[in-house]
Design an enzyme around this catalytic site. Structure first.
Site, mmCIF file in Angstrom:
data_model
loop_
_atom_site.group_PDB
_atom_site.id
_atom_site.type_symbol
_atom_site.label_atom_id
_atom_site.label_comp_id
_atom_site.label_asym_id
_atom_site.label_seq_id
_atom_site.Cartn_x
_atom_site.Cartn_y
_atom_site.Cartn_z
ATOM 1 N N HIS A 62 -9.238 -3.675 -2.087
ATOM 2 C CA HIS A 62 -8.217 -2.921 -1.355
ATOM 3 C C HIS A 62 -8.532 -1.416 -1.423
ATOM 4 O O HIS A 62 -8.510 -0.726 -0.402
ATOM 5 C CB HIS A 62 -6.832 -3.227 -1.945
ATOM 6 C CG HIS A 62 -5.710 -2.468 -1.307
ATOM 7 N ND1 HIS A 62 -4.699 -3.091 -0.602
ATOM 8 C CD2 HIS A 62 -5.434 -1.135 -1.270
ATOM 9 C CE1 HIS A 62 -3.859 -2.162 -0.156
ATOM 10 N NE2 HIS A 62 -4.276 -0.969 -0.547
ATOM 11 N N GLU A 63 -8.848 -0.926 -2.627
ATOM 12 C CA GLU A 63 -9.123 0.515 -2.780
ATOM 13 C C GLU A 63 -10.386 0.918 -2.036
ATOM 14 O O GLU A 63 -10.419 1.952 -1.364
ATOM 15 C CB GLU A 63 -9.243 0.896 -4.256
ATOM 16 C CG GLU A 63 -7.976 0.775 -5.060
ATOM 17 C CD GLU A 63 -6.757 1.326 -4.359
ATOM 18 O OE1 GLU A 63 -6.875 2.295 -3.580
ATOM 19 O OE2 GLU A 63 -5.677 0.781 -4.562
ATOM 20 N N CYS A 69 0.849 -1.190 0.000
ATOM 21 C CA CYS A 69 0.000 0.000 0.000
ATOM 22 C C CYS A 69 0.886 1.241 0.000
ATOM 23 O O CYS A 69 1.849 1.311 0.772
ATOM 24 C CB CYS A 69 -0.886 -0.020 1.242
ATOM 25 S SG CYS A 69 -2.005 1.377 1.356
ATOM 26 N N HIS A 104 -10.157 1.531 1.626
ATOM 27 C CA HIS A 104 -9.665 2.854 2.032
ATOM 28 C C HIS A 104 -10.827 3.823 2.274
ATOM 29 O O HIS A 104 -10.726 4.714 3.116
ATOM 30 C CB HIS A 104 -8.751 3.448 0.959
ATOM 31 C CG HIS A 104 -7.338 2.925 1.003
ATOM 32 N ND1 HIS A 104 -6.506 3.106 2.083
ATOM 33 C CD2 HIS A 104 -6.609 2.235 0.083
ATOM 34 C CE1 HIS A 104 -5.322 2.554 1.821
ATOM 35 N NE2 HIS A 104 -5.364 2.021 0.622
HETATM 36 ZN ZN ZN Z 1 -3.699 1.065 -0.101
#
Ligand code: ZN
Length: 186
Positions: A143-144, A101, A147
């Protein structure tokens, strides 16, 4: 004006907030379009495969993708950005991948995620997008979108004992990771 943006690192509270939805009426605004372009430039500069707005200190629901993520828009072109995305898992089967990341530089950890998901969102033209993603593309998307929920990959590690600095990853884990599948930075 498009510009490179500063990347927030783990410990900055912006990475732990739930991001605000974007008002669809704002999408066409030149400042918003510039922001998306600046996110894309920043992602490329730091060699990420994806980037979420909280990673550049903006707590709004915007994610951008490198063409290597393998996401395509309705015209078959690489999908650049999604706004206000929601994800539904379509299977309980998971794939595990070594994730990295841009907000946690130098560390890698193995994370298991559902390997088939449905995504609903708006694209950068404000058009509704609905897609089913699998494997690598599904991992990048999850994953995005994590966030946008204030979550980082280290919250989802399969086994904290495998969390590695890049050098140790290269020395001790990379061969197995390449046998198991790809590993990614985002
Ligand atoms: Zn990330």
């Amino acid at each position: 004006m498009r510009q490179l943006l500063k990347v927030a690192r783990m410990g900055h509270p912006v990475l732990r907030r739930v991001a605000d939805a974007v008002d669809p009426a704002q999408i066409a605004h030149p400042d918003f379009q510039d922001f998306i372009d600046s996110m894309l430039d920043t992602m490329i500069e730091y060699e990420g495969v994806g980037l979420a707005a909280p990673q550049v200190h903006e707590s709004v629901q915007v994610v951008v993708f490198h063409e290597d993520a393998g996401l395509l828009d309705a015209d078959g072109e690489p999908l650049e950005a999604l706004i206000n995305p929601t994800i539904t898992a379509l299977t309980e089967d998971t794939s595990s991948m070594w994730e990295g990341c841009l907000s946690i530089p130098g560390l890698r950890g193995k994370v298991s995620r559902p390997n088939r998901i449905q995504v609903e969102a708006l694209d950068r033209e404000g058009r509704a997008v609905s897609m089913v993603l699998e494997e690598f593309a599904a991992v990048v998307m999850q994953h995005e979108c994590d966030h946008l929920l204030g979550k980082l990959f280290i919250d989802r590690l399969d086994d904290t004992r495998e969390l590695s600095y890049q050098e140790e990853f290269d020395r001790h884990w990379v061969q197995q990771a390449e046998e198991d599948g790809v590993y990614i930075d985002q």
